[in-house]
Design a protein around this motif. Structure first.
Motif, PDB file in Angstrom:
ATOM      1  N   TYR A 105       0.845  -1.198   0.000  1.00 17.49           N
ATOM      2  CA  TYR A 105       0.000   0.000   0.000  1.00 17.49           C
ATOM      3  C   TYR A 105       0.884   1.254   0.000  1.00 17.49           C
ATOM      4  N   TRP A 106       0.356   2.318  -0.563  1.00 15.35           N
ATOM      5  CA  TRP A 106       1.104   3.566  -0.675  1.00 15.35           C
ATOM      6  C   TRP A 106       0.133   4.741  -0.810  1.00 15.35           C
ATOM      7  N   LYS A 107       0.611   5.900  -0.393  1.00 13.48           N
ATOM      8  CA  LYS A 107      -0.193   7.108  -0.486  1.00 13.48           C
ATOM      9  C   LYS A 107      -0.417   7.450  -1.960  1.00 13.48           C
ATOM     10  N   ASP A 108      -1.656   7.760  -2.313  1.00 11.83           N
ATOM     11  CA  ASP A 108      -1.996   8.061  -3.706  1.00 11.83           C
ATOM     12  C   ASP A 108      -1.079   9.151  -4.255  1.00 11.83           C
ATOM     13  N   GLN A 109      -0.584   8.936  -5.479  1.00 15.49           N
ATOM     14  CA  GLN A 109       0.323   9.846  -6.168  1.00 15.49           C
ATOM     15  C   GLN A 109       1.682   9.924  -5.475  1.00 15.49           C
ATOM     16  N   SER A 110       2.034   8.864  -4.741  1.00 14.51           N
ATOM     17  CA  SER A 110       3.334   8.783  -4.086  1.00 14.51           C
ATOM     18  C   SER A 110       4.009   7.478  -4.506  1.00 14.51           C
ATOM     19  N   SER A 111       5.329   7.458  -4.437  1.00 17.57           N
ATOM     20  CA  SER A 111       6.070   6.254  -4.826  1.00 17.57           C
ATOM     21  C   SER A 111       6.561   5.462  -3.612  1.00 17.57           C
ATOM     22  N   GLY A 112       6.288   5.953  -2.410  1.00 15.84           N
ATOM     23  CA  GLY A 112       6.746   5.262  -1.196  1.00 15.84           C
ATOM     24  C   GLY A 112       5.834   4.105  -0.833  1.00 15.84           C
ATOM     25  N   LYS A 113       6.242   2.880  -1.170  1.00 23.73           N
ATOM     26  CA  LYS A 113       5.392   1.697  -0.976  1.00 23.73           C
ATOM     27  C   LYS A 113       5.748   0.986   0.333  1.00 23.73           C
ATOM     28  N   LYS A 114       4.719   0.613   1.113  1.00 26.87           N
ATOM     29  CA  LYS A 114       4.897  -0.162   2.326  1.00 26.87           C
ATOM     30  C   LYS A 114       4.232  -1.524   2.146  1.00 26.87           C
TER      31      LYS A 114
ATOM     32  N   TYR B 203      -5.236   6.216  -0.336  1.00 32.05           N
ATOM     33  CA  TYR B 203      -4.214   5.183  -0.487  1.00 32.05           C
ATOM     34  C   TYR B 203      -4.610   4.197  -1.584  1.00 32.05           C
ATOM     35  N   CYS B 204      -3.582   3.685  -2.277  1.00 32.48           N
ATOM     36  CA  CYS B 204      -3.772   2.619  -3.262  1.00 32.48           C
ATOM     37  C   CYS B 204      -3.101   1.347  -2.720  1.00 32.48           C
ATOM     38  N   PHE B 205      -3.571   0.183  -3.184  1.00 36.50           N
ATOM     39  CA  PHE B 205      -3.062  -1.070  -2.625  1.00 36.50           C
ATOM     40  C   PHE B 205      -3.361  -2.244  -3.548  1.00 36.50           C
ATOM     41  N   TYR B 206      -2.641  -3.346  -3.315  1.00 39.31           N
ATOM     42  CA  TYR B 206      -2.962  -4.636  -3.932  1.00 39.31           C
ATOM     43  C   TYR B 206      -2.475  -5.747  -3.011  1.00 39.31           C
ATOM     44  N   VAL B 207      -2.974  -6.973  -3.220  1.00 39.95           N
ATOM     45  CA  VAL B 207      -2.655  -8.125  -2.382  1.00 39.95           C
ATOM     46  C   VAL B 207      -1.993  -9.196  -3.245  1.00 39.95           C
ATOM     47  N   GLN B 208      -1.060  -9.930  -2.650  1.00 36.22           N
ATOM     48  CA  GLN B 208      -0.326 -10.971  -3.380  1.00 36.22           C
ATOM     49  C   GLN B 208      -0.081 -12.161  -2.456  1.00 36.22           C
ATOM     50  N   GLY B 209      -0.345 -13.392  -2.952  1.00 37.28           N
ATOM     51  CA  GLY B 209      -0.049 -14.596  -2.194  1.00 37.28           C
ATOM     52  C   GLY B 209       1.422 -14.965  -2.299  1.00 37.28           C
TER      53      GLY B 209
END
Length: 263
Positions: free
Chosen positions: A153-162, A181-187
């Protein structure tokens, strides 16, 4: 005779969520293929008997997902299938479904951002294998504790991904209040040497407090400002122009009357 038939080449395994397709070349002409699945501890299973295709769904033959399999692709003529001569065949590389199938995309079921908390609920991909009651087994049902999920997940329009990891089907993370915030999930299967990371889910973004400037950018703000200035300018200039035209018209009328009276 059999010795004249070409053998299959470029044999590949393609497997997502334990649905496994075997592919090879070339396209047969004047003969057919039959696929045999050989397991180290299981009986030989025949699939796609006398096929003219160059792929075969072998999912049902790989139910013991921790078994090591090889595929023998036989080049055969129908009339000779029952004779005792062994047809030419090609052997695939070894394949272990548990270690090599690709983990598919998780499905985001629900998400919300309230205050400084982002909540994401997701669902496991399903496999082709079923329980005795007829329901499909999920990836989690097969991998058990070997499977975990990661939320990026990361703040929208930001490149800092957590990122954060869970073995459940829900995430709750702390975020900045009022920021989108934008996000995605991965197994992920950490015990694997290869294919550890699965496919990424759809990327989604929250819209808490989103305004037109966040949504469309500074360009729209500039366009709106230009239109507003144009409207204000028109509102000021148009009455002045109309007033001057009215005065000029009145002046012409007066002059015309004076000329007529003079005559």
């Amino acid at each position: 005779g059999y010795e004249e038939l070409p053998k299959a080449v470029n044999i590949t395994w393609s497997s997502i969520n334990f649905k496994t397709i075997l592919q090879w070349q070339p396209k047969p002409s004047g003969y057919f293929y039959t696929v045999e699945i050989h397991g180290q501890t299981s009986d030989i299973k025949r699939k796609c008997i006398l096929t003219s295709e160059t792929e075969c769904d072998v999912t049902d033959a790989l139910r013991n997902v921790k078994e090591t399999y090889t595929a023998h692709i036989l080049s055969v003529k129908p009339a000779e299938m029952d004779n005792f001569e062994e047809p030419p065949f090609a052997v695939s590389e070894k394949f272990i479904p548990y270690s090599q199938t690709v983990i598919g995309k998780p499905e985001i079921k629900d998400y919300s951002q309230k205050g400084s908390k982002l909540n994401v609920v997701f669902k496991d991909p399903l496999t082709p294998y079923i329980f005795p009651n007829g329901s499909f087994q999920s990836i989690q049902d097969i991998f058990q504790h070997d499977l975990e999920y990661k939320l990026y997940y990361w703040k929208d329009q930001s490149s800092g991904k957590k990122d954060v990891t869970t073995k459940s089907h829900q995430f709750e993370v702390s975020v900045d209040n009022g920021k989108n915030y934008c996000f995605y999930v991965q197994g992920i299967v950490p015990s694997r040497r290869e294919n550890r990371n699965g496919q990424e889910s759809m990327m989604l973004c929250t819209n808490v407090g989103r305004n037109i400037l966040d949504e469309y950018g500074i360009e729209v703000f500039i366009i709106i400002a230009v239109i507003a200035v144009a409207v204000i300018t028109l509102a000021i200039v148009l009455p002045v122009v109309l007033c001057k035209r009215k005065k000029a018209k009145n002046a012409r009328t007066v002059r015309e009357k004076e000329l007529l009276n003079g005559v």
